[in-house]
Write a protein that holds these residues in place. Structure first.
Motif, PDB file in Angstrom:
ATOM      1  N   ASP A  27      35.587  40.637  31.273  1.00  0.00           N
ATOM      2  CA  ASP A  27      36.794  41.453  31.465  1.00  0.00           C
ATOM      3  C   ASP A  27      37.353  41.349  32.877  1.00  0.00           C
ATOM      4  O   ASP A  27      37.966  42.289  33.390  1.00  0.00           O
ATOM      5  CB  ASP A  27      36.515  42.919  31.123  1.00  0.00           C
ATOM      6  CG  ASP A  27      36.497  43.154  29.634  1.00  0.00           C
ATOM      7  OD1 ASP A  27      37.228  42.460  28.908  1.00  0.00           O
ATOM      8  OD2 ASP A  27      35.738  44.029  29.179  1.00  0.00           O
ATOM      9  N   LEU A  29      39.882  40.270  35.887  1.00  0.00           N
ATOM     10  CA  LEU A  29      41.314  40.085  36.032  1.00  0.00           C
ATOM     11  C   LEU A  29      41.595  38.861  36.902  1.00  0.00           C
ATOM     12  O   LEU A  29      40.809  38.513  37.787  1.00  0.00           O
ATOM     13  CB  LEU A  29      41.945  41.327  36.653  1.00  0.00           C
ATOM     14  CG  LEU A  29      43.478  41.388  36.691  1.00  0.00           C
ATOM     15  CD1 LEU A  29      44.048  41.487  35.276  1.00  0.00           C
ATOM     16  CD2 LEU A  29      43.944  42.582  37.525  1.00  0.00           C
ATOM     17  N   SER A  70      49.106  38.256  36.486  1.00  0.00           N
ATOM     18  CA  SER A  70      47.887  38.718  35.826  1.00  0.00           C
ATOM     19  C   SER A  70      48.179  39.392  34.493  1.00  0.00           C
ATOM     20  O   SER A  70      47.256  39.753  33.768  1.00  0.00           O
ATOM     21  CB  SER A  70      47.110  39.691  36.732  1.00  0.00           C
ATOM     22  OG  SER A  70      47.865  40.869  36.969  1.00  0.00           O
ATOM     23  N   THR A  96      44.029  37.551  31.811  1.00  0.00           N
ATOM     24  CA  THR A  96      45.289  38.294  31.828  1.00  0.00           C
ATOM     25  C   THR A  96      45.224  39.464  30.849  1.00  0.00           C
ATOM     26  O   THR A  96      44.242  39.641  30.123  1.00  0.00           O
ATOM     27  CB  THR A  96      46.467  37.376  31.450  1.00  0.00           C
ATOM     28  OG1 THR A  96      46.362  37.024  30.064  1.00  0.00           O
ATOM     29  CG2 THR A  96      46.458  36.121  32.301  1.00  0.00           C
ATOM     30  N   LEU A  97      46.325  40.228  30.811  1.00  0.00           N
ATOM     31  CA  LEU A  97      46.406  41.381  29.912  1.00  0.00           C
ATOM     32  C   LEU A  97      47.038  41.039  28.569  1.00  0.00           C
ATOM     33  O   LEU A  97      47.226  41.928  27.732  1.00  0.00           O
ATOM     34  CB  LEU A  97      47.238  42.498  30.574  1.00  0.00           C
ATOM     35  CG  LEU A  97      46.790  42.981  31.946  1.00  0.00           C
ATOM     36  CD1 LEU A  97      47.721  44.093  32.431  1.00  0.00           C
ATOM     37  CD2 LEU A  97      45.355  43.464  31.922  1.00  0.00           C
ATOM     38  N   THR A 130      46.273  45.814  40.409  1.00  0.00           N
ATOM     39  CA  THR A 130      45.082  46.670  40.336  1.00  0.00           C
ATOM     40  C   THR A 130      45.212  47.817  41.322  1.00  0.00           C
ATOM     41  O   THR A 130      45.446  47.612  42.509  1.00  0.00           O
ATOM     42  CB  THR A 130      43.826  45.849  40.663  1.00  0.00           C
ATOM     43  OG1 THR A 130      43.745  44.751  39.758  1.00  0.00           O
ATOM     44  CG2 THR A 130      42.589  46.716  40.513  1.00  0.00           C
ATOM     45  N   ARG A 155      40.066  44.021  34.242  1.00  0.00           N
ATOM     46  CA  ARG A 155      41.434  44.057  33.701  1.00  0.00           C
ATOM     47  C   ARG A 155      41.891  45.498  33.457  1.00  0.00           C
ATOM     48  O   ARG A 155      43.059  45.839  33.659  1.00  0.00           O
ATOM     49  CB  ARG A 155      41.500  43.282  32.383  1.00  0.00           C
ATOM     50  CG  ARG A 155      41.310  41.799  32.500  1.00  0.00           C
ATOM     51  CD  ARG A 155      41.590  41.131  31.161  1.00  0.00           C
ATOM     52  NE  ARG A 155      40.760  41.668  30.094  1.00  0.00           N
ATOM     53  CZ  ARG A 155      41.103  41.686  28.804  1.00  0.00           C
ATOM     54  NH1 ARG A 155      42.280  41.200  28.427  1.00  0.00           N
ATOM     55  NH2 ARG A 155      40.278  42.173  27.896  1.00  0.00           N
ATOM     56  N   ARG A 158      44.166  47.922  35.733  1.00  0.00           N
ATOM     57  CA  ARG A 158      45.633  47.889  35.851  1.00  0.00           C
ATOM     58  C   ARG A 158      46.308  48.901  34.916  1.00  0.00           C
ATOM     59  O   ARG A 158      47.510  49.101  34.991  1.00  0.00           O
ATOM     60  CB  ARG A 158      46.162  46.489  35.529  1.00  0.00           C
ATOM     61  CG  ARG A 158      46.179  45.548  36.728  1.00  0.00           C
ATOM     62  CD  ARG A 158      47.142  44.412  36.504  1.00  0.00           C
ATOM     63  NE  ARG A 158      48.508  44.875  36.337  1.00  0.00           N
ATOM     64  CZ  ARG A 158      49.489  44.127  35.874  1.00  0.00           C
ATOM     65  NH1 ARG A 158      49.248  42.875  35.496  1.00  0.00           N
ATOM     66  NH2 ARG A 158      50.714  44.612  35.759  1.00  0.00           N
TER      67      ARG A 158
END
Length: 619
Positions: A27, A29, A70, A96-97, A130, A155, A158
């Protein structure tokens, strides 16, 4: 020094792989991975940004990447990064998200904007970069790689809905322990101060206190260690907050319904904004570290002297936890309408100190996000803030969404049974006004427009007989100090209406617009009546026209006051006046049949004929 945008990566040759790389952590980022990789290579982060194709701005001395990288990487940029770092495309995407977009609307919205070639918008539901961290996570798990280069920048940090680390059972932090400022520096960059090397990934990249320019060397950087913050007792969330954080994480799981999760996060953000606006209205009685942080945040940022307010969740994880948990408690209540009412605006702002525009700004946000809300939430939020939703500036008021009935199904005069069930607690105001207003408000919910337009739709002549739209009812509701009681009653009446057989009252009114009881049928009726002495038992043509109004009111479920004038007397003012007089006299006695046997017998015949005629019209 000139700066030029980087050229299209798709037109450039594939970059050479870096001499060394790193396996991504769980996980992790993208920005944290760049920091750790730069630390392993012993170079400034901008060197990694330049070599991996992430640069959005290139000049002679530095390369900078935008923070939104990101969130998602374009395919060409992702391919370059994968080649340079020896990662697979799946590993790059996982930095990434983008994977959370189907379940989390703010991410989906940003992706849509970027795909359209627009700038990444700033949203209340997504930090630009973040903004929080867990010190033990940054310290790593003790493995050789993490001991040297630090642990994972997650991640989830964020997303404002993440306030606690479930692995270490502690609140996230947002301030550097050394400079006591947000550690992120400029939030528009993927990495703050990318040209400054030698910093550990877990060191604060904020400029040192007292230095007001962009640092060019480490001497002017804070360098506080974020991974060495000791955990205090107050850093431990309550079991309820831990369980709630687990629920939020589960909502983002791929196996969860994307529609359900998307609706939940949209509504959670909206209700959390209301909680912030009205805090401490739903503050728990028992103080905790989270509620105390929420109190401090409100006192520092939402005082009476503030000119600019934000309804977004704060970066302080403890305060956010209090606001979010309160919002979730409301959303999961069995009776959502009752649970959310404490967050509704109070007309007299001196009672609360809340500026009216704050609720109005919330309502604007609600209107933008209506498509992402559930029917259950829409039914409540539509009337929470009494602002006028219109088609545009000066436009027509729009109908409520998800109404389970049509305007033609609403009787013009609310049935007595429903009035007794839902409006009996409203004292000090005429039942007539309440029943008329209930019907017109229900029509406005379904059709939009004004109350007077709704009244005309029902055949109620606005301006006659003290209808009370916006005046009598408005004054009465303000006097009760409960502006939402009437809306709650309307919700209950609407539920009864939706559960009842559908009757097209508009069609009935149209069919009876110029109707009167025929002389033949009237003569047949009076032949069945006993003869009684006195003026009340008169059965001439005047009474035929008068009882026509009674039948009209029974069939249309309206009031005889608003029955149409018979066309054969409409042009004669004197005949019209006499008809109105006999209409009122006759209809009054028909409602008081116990006082006279003539009207008691007549009412039975009229009711039977009205019911038969209604069946014919509906058929």
């Amino acid at each position: 020094m000139s700066r030029t945008p980087s050229t299209d990566p798709s037109r450039q040759p594939a970059p050479a792989p870096l001499p060394r790389s790193l396996d991504p952590l769980e996980d992790e980022l993208l920005s944290g991975y760049v920091l750790r990789l730069a630390h392993r290579l012993g170079v400034p982060p901008d060197h990694v940004i330049r070599r991996t194709g992430l640069a959005d701005i290139l000049d002679n001395t530095q390369a900078m990447a935008k923070a939104f990288r990101s969130t998602i990487l374009p395919p060409a940029m992702a391919a370059e990064f994968a080649t340079a770092t020896r990662l697979t495309r799946a590993e790059v995407t996982a930095l990434t998200l983008a994977g959370w977009a189907p379940h989390y609307p703010p991410i989906a919205y940003v992706l849509d904007m970027l795909r359209l070639g627009k700038r990444a918008p700033r949203l209340d539901g997504l930090f630009a970069t973040t903004a929080r961290y867990c010190p033990p996570c940054l310290a790593g798990d003790g493995s050789p790689a993490q001991a040297r280069h630090g642990g994972s920048w997650q991640r989830a940090w964020r997303l404002p809905v993440f306030y606690a680390c479930l692995r270490h059972q502690r609140f996230l932090e947002h301030l550097c322990p050394s400079c006591q400022r947000p550690f992120i520096g400029r939030s528009s960059h993927l990495v703050a101060l990318p040209t400054i090397g030698g910093l550990h990934p877990a060191q604060c990249r904020q400029r040192r206190p007292g230095f007001n320019h962009t640092p060019r060397t480490r001497d002017n950087v804070c360098e506080g260690r974020l991974d060495r913050v000791p955990t205090q007792a107050t850093d431990r969330p309550s079991p309820e907050l831990i369980a709630f954080q687990e629920k939020i994480l589960w909502m983002l799981a791929p196996q969860r319904s994307a529609v359900t999760s998307s609706q939940y996060f949209t509504e959670l953000q909206l209700v959390a904004a209301l909680v912030i606006i009205t805090w401490p209205q739903v503050r728990p009685d028992t103080p905790t570290a989270a509620t105390e942080a929420a109190d401090r945040y409100i006192a520092e940022n939402h005082g009476p002297d503030e000119k600019h307010y934000s309804n977004a969740l704060p970066t302080d994880a403890r305060a956010s936890a209090a606001f979010l948990h309160a919002a979730d408690s409301i959303l999961t209540a069995e009776d959502l309408r009752t649970a959310i009412l404490p967050l509704a605006p109070v007309e007299n702002r001196t009672r609360t100190g809340i500026v009216p525009t704050r609720h109005q700004s919330w309502d604007h946000a609600f209107k933008r996000q209506r498509p992402s809300c559930s029917w259950r939430f829409l039914a409540v939020a539509e009337t929470l803030v009494p602002t006028h939703r219109r088609t545009g500036p000066g436009g027509r008021r729009i109908p409520m969404s998800q109404v389970g009935y049509r305007a033609e199904h609403i009787p013009a005069f609310l049935p007595q049974e429903w009035a007794d069930r839902h409006l009996s607690a409203f004292t000090g105001i005429s039942s007539l006004i309440l029943r008329r207003n209930a019907a017109t408000h229900l029509v406005r919910r379904a059709r939009g427009g004004s109350l007077h337009e709704a009244a005309r739709f029902l055949g109620i002549k606005a301006g006659e007989h003290g209808i009370g739209f916006g005046t009598k009812l408005g004054r009465w509701t303000r006097a009760q100090d409960n502006l939402h009681a009437f809306e709650l009653a309307l919700d209950a009446i609407a539920a009864d209406l939706e559960a009842s057989p559908r009757i097209d009252y508009l069609h009935r009114r149209q069919c009876l617009a110029d109707w009167t009881l025929t002389p033949a049928i009237w003569n047949h009726m009076i032949a069945q009546l006993q003869q009684w002495p006195g003026n009340r038992a008169i059965t001439d043509d005047r009474k035929r026209l008068a009882v026509s109004a009674y039948i009209w009111a029974r069939i249309t479920q309206g009031e005889y006051f608003f029955s149409p004038c018979p066309p054969d007397i409409a042009a004669d003012p004197e005949a019209f006046r006499l008809w109105k007089y006999h209409r009122r006299f006759t209809c009054t006695w028909l409602r008081q049949t116990d006082d006279h046997p003539h009207y008691r017998e007549l009412k039975v015949l009229l009711d039977d004929h009205a019911d038969q005629l209604a069946t014919e019209i509906d058929g």
